[in-house]
Design a protein around this motif. Structure first.
Motif, PDB file in Angstrom:
ATOM      1  N   GLU A  91       0.808  -1.213   0.000  1.00  0.00           N
ATOM      2  CA  GLU A  91       0.000   0.000   0.000  1.00  0.00           C
ATOM      3  C   GLU A  91       0.850   1.275   0.000  1.00  0.00           C
ATOM      4  O   GLU A  91       0.416   2.314  -0.468  1.00  0.00           O
ATOM      5  CB  GLU A  91      -0.917  -0.006   1.227  1.00  0.00           C
ATOM      6  CG  GLU A  91      -2.091   0.911   1.092  1.00  0.00           C
ATOM      7  CD  GLU A  91      -2.938   0.958   2.354  1.00  0.00           C
ATOM      8  OE1 GLU A  91      -2.498   0.387   3.364  1.00  0.00           O
ATOM      9  OE2 GLU A  91      -4.012   1.558   2.323  1.00  0.00           O
ATOM     10  N   GLY A  92       2.061   1.176   0.531  1.00  0.00           N
ATOM     11  CA  GLY A  92       2.898   2.367   0.640  1.00  0.00           C
ATOM     12  C   GLY A  92       3.599   2.763  -0.645  1.00  0.00           C
ATOM     13  O   GLY A  92       3.979   3.911  -0.818  1.00  0.00           O
TER      14      GLY A  92
ATOM     15  N   ILE B 120       2.501   1.736  -3.972  1.00  0.00           N
ATOM     16  CA  ILE B 120       1.693   1.652  -5.175  1.00  0.00           C
ATOM     17  C   ILE B 120       1.401   3.070  -5.667  1.00  0.00           C
ATOM     18  O   ILE B 120       1.367   4.013  -4.882  1.00  0.00           O
ATOM     19  CB  ILE B 120       0.374   0.895  -4.864  1.00  0.00           C
ATOM     20  CG1 ILE B 120      -0.334   0.491  -6.137  1.00  0.00           C
ATOM     21  CG2 ILE B 120      -0.542   1.719  -3.967  1.00  0.00           C
ATOM     22  CD1 ILE B 120      -1.498  -0.458  -5.888  1.00  0.00           C
TER      23      ILE B 120
ATOM     24  N   ASN C 229      -0.569   6.270  -6.796  1.00  0.00           N
ATOM     25  CA  ASN C 229      -1.878   6.767  -6.412  1.00  0.00           C
ATOM     26  C   ASN C 229      -2.111   8.141  -7.018  1.00  0.00           C
ATOM     27  O   ASN C 229      -1.642   9.148  -6.510  1.00  0.00           O
ATOM     28  CB  ASN C 229      -1.995   6.828  -4.891  1.00  0.00           C
ATOM     29  CG  ASN C 229      -3.431   7.039  -4.470  1.00  0.00           C
ATOM     30  OD1 ASN C 229      -4.217   7.639  -5.198  1.00  0.00           O
ATOM     31  ND2 ASN C 229      -3.779   6.534  -3.314  1.00  0.00           N
TER      32      ASN C 229
ATOM     33  N   ILE D  56      -4.696   9.981  -7.061  1.00  0.00           N
ATOM     34  CA  ILE D  56      -5.461  10.914  -6.240  1.00  0.00           C
ATOM     35  C   ILE D  56      -4.556  11.625  -5.252  1.00  0.00           C
ATOM     36  O   ILE D  56      -4.711  12.805  -4.967  1.00  0.00           O
ATOM     37  CB  ILE D  56      -6.598  10.174  -5.532  1.00  0.00           C
ATOM     38  CG1 ILE D  56      -7.664   9.836  -6.564  1.00  0.00           C
ATOM     39  CG2 ILE D  56      -7.218  11.010  -4.441  1.00  0.00           C
ATOM     40  CD1 ILE D  56      -8.229   8.494  -6.443  1.00  0.00           C
ATOM     41  N   LEU D  57      -3.586  10.900  -4.721  1.00  0.00           N
ATOM     42  CA  LEU D  57      -2.661  11.527  -3.778  1.00  0.00           C
ATOM     43  C   LEU D  57      -1.432  12.047  -4.493  1.00  0.00           C
ATOM     44  O   LEU D  57      -0.468  12.457  -3.852  1.00  0.00           O
ATOM     45  CB  LEU D  57      -2.260  10.526  -2.698  1.00  0.00           C
ATOM     46  CG  LEU D  57      -3.409   9.833  -1.981  1.00  0.00           C
ATOM     47  CD1 LEU D  57      -2.893   8.756  -1.074  1.00  0.00           C
ATOM     48  CD2 LEU D  57      -4.211  10.839  -1.195  1.00  0.00           C
ATOM     49  N   ASP D  58      -1.455  11.986  -5.840  1.00  0.00           N
ATOM     50  CA  ASP D  58      -0.345  12.544  -6.604  1.00  0.00           C
ATOM     51  C   ASP D  58       0.972  11.841  -6.298  1.00  0.00           C
ATOM     52  O   ASP D  58       1.981  12.482  -6.061  1.00  0.00           O
ATOM     53  CB  ASP D  58      -0.184  14.036  -6.260  1.00  0.00           C
ATOM     54  CG  ASP D  58      -0.278  14.866  -7.519  1.00  0.00           C
ATOM     55  OD1 ASP D  58      -0.334  14.253  -8.611  1.00  0.00           O
ATOM     56  OD2 ASP D  58      -0.284  16.101  -7.426  1.00  0.00           O
ATOM     57  N   ARG D  59       0.937  10.533  -6.277  1.00  0.00           N
ATOM     58  CA  ARG D  59       2.145   9.834  -5.868  1.00  0.00           C
ATOM     59  C   ARG D  59       2.487   8.778  -6.909  1.00  0.00           C
ATOM     60  O   ARG D  59       1.642   7.972  -7.283  1.00  0.00           O
ATOM     61  CB  ARG D  59       1.887   9.165  -4.519  1.00  0.00           C
ATOM     62  CG  ARG D  59       3.117   8.677  -3.823  1.00  0.00           C
ATOM     63  CD  ARG D  59       2.750   8.062  -2.504  1.00  0.00           C
ATOM     64  NE  ARG D  59       1.840   6.932  -2.701  1.00  0.00           N
ATOM     65  CZ  ARG D  59       1.140   6.378  -1.727  1.00  0.00           C
ATOM     66  NH1 ARG D  59       1.221   6.839  -0.516  1.00  0.00           N
ATOM     67  NH2 ARG D  59       0.337   5.353  -1.963  1.00  0.00           N
TER      68      ARG D  59
ATOM     69  N   PHE E 226      -5.757  -7.286   3.433  1.00  0.00           N
ATOM     70  CA  PHE E 226      -6.588  -6.259   4.045  1.00  0.00           C
ATOM     71  C   PHE E 226      -6.367  -6.073   5.525  1.00  0.00           C
ATOM     72  O   PHE E 226      -6.576  -5.007   6.047  1.00  0.00           O
ATOM     73  CB  PHE E 226      -8.066  -6.620   3.879  1.00  0.00           C
ATOM     74  CG  PHE E 226      -8.588  -6.341   2.514  1.00  0.00           C
ATOM     75  CD1 PHE E 226      -8.656  -5.046   2.061  1.00  0.00           C
ATOM     76  CD2 PHE E 226      -8.998  -7.363   1.700  1.00  0.00           C
ATOM     77  CE1 PHE E 226      -9.135  -4.773   0.797  1.00  0.00           C
ATOM     78  CE2 PHE E 226      -9.477  -7.095   0.439  1.00  0.00           C
ATOM     79  CZ  PHE E 226      -9.544  -5.806  -0.008  1.00  0.00           C
TER      80      PHE E 226
ATOM     81  N   ARG F 154      -0.996  -4.604   4.243  1.00  0.00           N
ATOM     82  CA  ARG F 154      -1.594  -4.586   2.913  1.00  0.00           C
ATOM     83  C   ARG F 154      -0.538  -4.976   1.896  1.00  0.00           C
ATOM     84  O   ARG F 154      -0.187  -4.231   0.987  1.00  0.00           O
ATOM     85  CB  ARG F 154      -2.148  -3.209   2.558  1.00  0.00           C
ATOM     86  CG  ARG F 154      -3.399  -2.927   3.303  1.00  0.00           C
ATOM     87  CD  ARG F 154      -4.424  -2.259   2.444  1.00  0.00           C
ATOM     88  NE  ARG F 154      -5.686  -2.251   3.173  1.00  0.00           N
ATOM     89  CZ  ARG F 154      -6.721  -1.534   2.835  1.00  0.00           C
ATOM     90  NH1 ARG F 154      -6.679  -0.765   1.791  1.00  0.00           N
ATOM     91  NH2 ARG F 154      -7.823  -1.606   3.524  1.00  0.00           N
TER      92      ARG F 154
ATOM     93  N   PHE G 166       0.310  -6.414  -1.000  1.00  0.00           N
ATOM     94  CA  PHE G 166      -0.304  -6.890  -2.235  1.00  0.00           C
ATOM     95  C   PHE G 166       0.536  -7.989  -2.874  1.00  0.00           C
ATOM     96  O   PHE G 166       0.014  -8.905  -3.495  1.00  0.00           O
ATOM     97  CB  PHE G 166      -0.467  -5.743  -3.232  1.00  0.00           C
ATOM     98  CG  PHE G 166      -1.313  -4.611  -2.729  1.00  0.00           C
ATOM     99  CD1 PHE G 166      -2.377  -4.868  -1.871  1.00  0.00           C
ATOM    100  CD2 PHE G 166      -1.067  -3.301  -3.108  1.00  0.00           C
ATOM    101  CE1 PHE G 166      -3.174  -3.840  -1.400  1.00  0.00           C
ATOM    102  CE2 PHE G 166      -1.856  -2.268  -2.638  1.00  0.00           C
ATOM    103  CZ  PHE G 166      -2.906  -2.531  -1.786  1.00  0.00           C
TER     104      PHE G 166
END
Lengths: 306, 412
Positions: free
Chosen positions: A43-44, A46, A48, A50-53, A267, A272, A274
């Motif tokens: 999760e850290g 991947i 994203n 929306i968060l501009d990452r 989850f 997380r 993946f």
């Protein structure tokens, strides 16, 4: 080639949308999942939007597979989990089938109030799984649950802690899943029984066949095509049955099967992860593919066209 | 007003930037995810509505079960959805900050003056030198006891675990205390022995230290000596503990201030004065030490209503609101000024918990903090069920931390 296309273009045009949809909905996610198993994605790192990452995960080669297949407890103890998954799957399906068949045979007779029995027996299937799960969780409560109260009433001073840190937990979830799965088997087999022509039984009876011989030589062969399908479905469903185990026992290592562990990694409290979760996904898929292949071959040997 | 909102929404969409928070636009509608449960929820909802009316924005409170809240929030936030304001458990804040799901509060009134907040809860809102949250409530674990049962047996509230064992002879053995086999409830034993899970400063995993082994053995020892009972099925443990204590079946439990409302509904505590609260016992008297818990308000990164959210949190965490929450619910304020209020001081639960919270053991505020519990939960349940000895179980936890939770730490 040209002539071939000229003649068959419309056929290709007709299947093209299906091919595209399958590719987008099935093949692409599958390929992506397989790709994830060779990375350290979580999760850290991947991407994203929306968060501009941007994505920062890197390839780790076969590390995920090596970690998982080493059977290490930190990665879900793969081999013992696989054995537990197989016990769970075959235990559940065996009782689904035998109990389902027994009930179907009972209901296939002319008895008074047959419709009422059918409705009652199908009820477990109609209740949403999570409601059944919570109800059973209360019943299995070691101190206050009705099951242990009953056992104490029968004179058993020290009834088992059903959902605790022992194999009783696995027995408990198998009981619940059998309860949930029998109605489906019963209905499917009842349909199969009703499609067996009555003359066959009459002819067998005239020839002096005992009830057991009629069951072995008329009923079972007549049910074979239904049975082979529902058993295969049952095995695949049970192998991947996540909700019951997770809702009743939570992340308990004594009831952990492959899919619940994949979920925990994906989850639950852990990070997380993946990558490891996808690795489990690929391994689950592989096990089921091997199984389906063997099963099909076994059926074909018995003269089944499938 | 609507026109302004519509225009600003347009402006926002036109910008289309990743950093919606700093844009001047504000939708004026906040969704607040409350995880406090059926006892406390109505009070928070009522205050939220009053804040909204006063501040000129709208608030929609959605109640989310505590167990599922972190997961739901992470899933939603990753897709740019979810609430504008979220009530996050203290251990979640640094994790959400690291993943980029909550907004840095620098430059807002929330980060400017934090001197009124208690230090330990305030520590949970910081990550990497920045402020990401505002402490809502703080809590810790204490020993709840049934005054009548203890008085009838002629027992004082125990200060050490050995005293619990001695008291058991008079209190009826297993009816003395209920031990919840969840990881969080192992922490008083661990901290009381001077142990810890990880040493964040030295980047060391210390969960399998000799102190911790002794701590779990103490807990198991209480069961073996028939001085305590437990529900060996972890999924039923909390409910059984509550049932046993509220019905008067056991005399003592270790739990937090959030459970008081539950207890007062029970048959054993129809007279509220019967509920006694004392610090958790320790290895030696006065050394009992419980973890700091509590909740912080955080704002979702990418919210379309950051200004309103800031106003909302300022109002919800004001001294006035905290005093009211403390009075009505008996939960513990995070502002020093709230404790000076006479009504708060007079609240039996708050006054009993104040020394507990002041002495509470801070947890490591690392992003992985919340993930330390799952492996420990399994190990603790195994130890209490007698399936594994404490050393073996904790060694496995340490290995699991190293492999999957904090790989950069050393096992020490």
């Amino acid at each position: 080639m040209r002539r071939f296309l000229d003649r068959h273009w419309y056929a290709y045009a007709m299947v093209l949308p299906v091919v595209v949809v399958i590719a987008v909905l099935v093949l692409f996610p599958l390929a992506q999942g397989v790709f994830f198993t060779f990375t350290d994605i979580n999760e850290g790192n991947i991407a994203n939007p929306i968060l501009d990452r941007p994505a920062t995960y890197v390839s780790v080669g076969l590390d995920n597979y090596l970690n998982v297949l080493s059977g290490d407890a930190s990665y879900g103890a793969f081999w013992s989990t696989l054995v537990r998954t197989l016990i769970w799957t075959f235990g559940c399906v065996f009782f689904h089938y035998t109990i389902g068949l027994g009930l179907a045979l009972l209901l296939n007779r002319e008895v008074r109030g047959r419709a009422v029995y059918r409705v009652l027996l199908i009820l477990p299937w109609a209740v949403p799984a999570f409601i059944s799960a919570f109800a059973w969780k209360y019943m299995f409560n070691a101190q206050y649950g009705i099951i242990n109260q009953f056992l104490r009433f029968l004179g058993l001073d020290d009834p088992p802690v059903w959902l605790g840190q022992s194999d009783w937990a696995l027995v408990a979830v198998i009981i619940v899943n059998v309860w949930l799965g029998v109605p489906f088997m019963m209905v499917a087999l009842l349909g199969g029984l009703q499609s067996i022509p009555g003359d066959l039984y009459e002819a067998a009876e005239v020839d002096g066949a005992t009830p057991w011989q009629r069951f072995r030589n008329v009923t079972l062969p007549g049910l074979r095509s239904v049975s082979s399908t529902v058993v295969l479905l049952g095995i695949i469903w049970t192998f991947n049955m996540f909700a019951i185990i997770y809702l009743i026992t939570g992340p308990n290592p004594n009831t952990r099967i492959l899919v619940t562990y994949a979920f925990e990694r994906f989850f639950s409290g852990a990070s997380r992860d993946f990558a490891v979760a996808s690795t489990y996904g690929v391994l689950i898929l592989s096990v089921l593919l091997v199984f389906a292949g063997v099963y099909r071959r076994a059926l074909r040997k018995q003269g089944e066209v499938w | 007003m609507t026109a302004v909102a519509a225009v600003s929404a347009l402006v926002l969409t036109a910008c289309g930037g990743g950093d919606g928070g700093s844009a001047s636009g504000d939708s004026g509608e906040i969704t607040f995810w409350d995880t406090s449960g059926p006892n406390e929820g109505p009070v928070f909802t009522a205050i939220a509505q009053e804040c909204a009316t006063k501040g000129g924005y709208k608030v929609k409170t959605e109640t989310v079960p505590f167990d599922a809240a972190l997961n739901n929030y992470r899933t939603a936030a990753q897709g740019g959805q979810g609430p504008d304001v979220f009530r996050a458990e203290v251990a979640w804040v640094s994790q959400l900050a690291k993943l980029g799901y909550i907004a840095d509060l620098a430059g807002t009134e929330l980060a400017n003056d934090t001197s009124d907040f208690l230090d330990t809860p305030l520590g949970s809102t910081k990550y990497d030198g920045k402020t990401y949250g505002v402490p809502q409530v703080t809590d810790s674990l204490a020993l709840f006891y049934n005054k009548k049962l203890l008085a009838d047996a002629g027992v004082e509230p125990p200060k050490t675990w050995d005293e619990v064992k001695t008291a058991a002879a008079k209190l009826g053995g297993e009816k003395t205390i209920f031990i919840n086999n969840d990881a969080y409830y192992a922490l008083p034993f661990i901290y009381g022995e001077g142990g810890d899970l990880v040493d964040a400063d030295a980047k060391k995993i210390v969960v399998n230290s000799a102190e911790n082994v002794k701590a779990l053995e103490t807990a198991k020892g209480l069961l073996d000596a028939k001085a305590a009972s437990t529900a060996l099925d972890p999924s039923n443990s909390y409910n059984n503990m509550q049932a046993a204590f509220t019905s008067g079946e056991v005399a003592m439990v270790v739990n937090g201030p959030w459970s008081v409302a539950d207890y007062l509904k029970g048959a054993a505590f129809t007279d509220a004065a019967n509920l006694g609260i004392a610090p958790v016992p320790g290895a030696t008297a006065g050394k009992g030490s419980a973890p700091v818990g509590g909740h912080d308000y955080v704002i979702r990164q990418g919210t379309k209503a950051k200004d309103s959210s800031v106003k909302f949190i300022a109002c919800m965490s004001s001294t006035e609101s905290q005093v009211r929450i403390a009075k009505e619910l008996g939960v513990l304020p995070t502002r020093k000024s709230a404790y000076e209020n006479a009504d708060v001081k007079a609240n039996a639960v708050v006054s009993a918990f104040e020394p507990v919270v002041t002495a509470a053991h801070p947890r490591a505020w690392i992003p992985e903090g919340g993930q330390l519990f799952d492996p420990l939960k399994i190990a603790y349940a195994d130890v209490l069920a007698g399936k594994k000895d404490a050393k073996t179980a904790l060694d496995e936890v340490a290995k699991s931390y190293k492999d999957t939770v904090v790989p950069e730490y050393t096992v020490g």
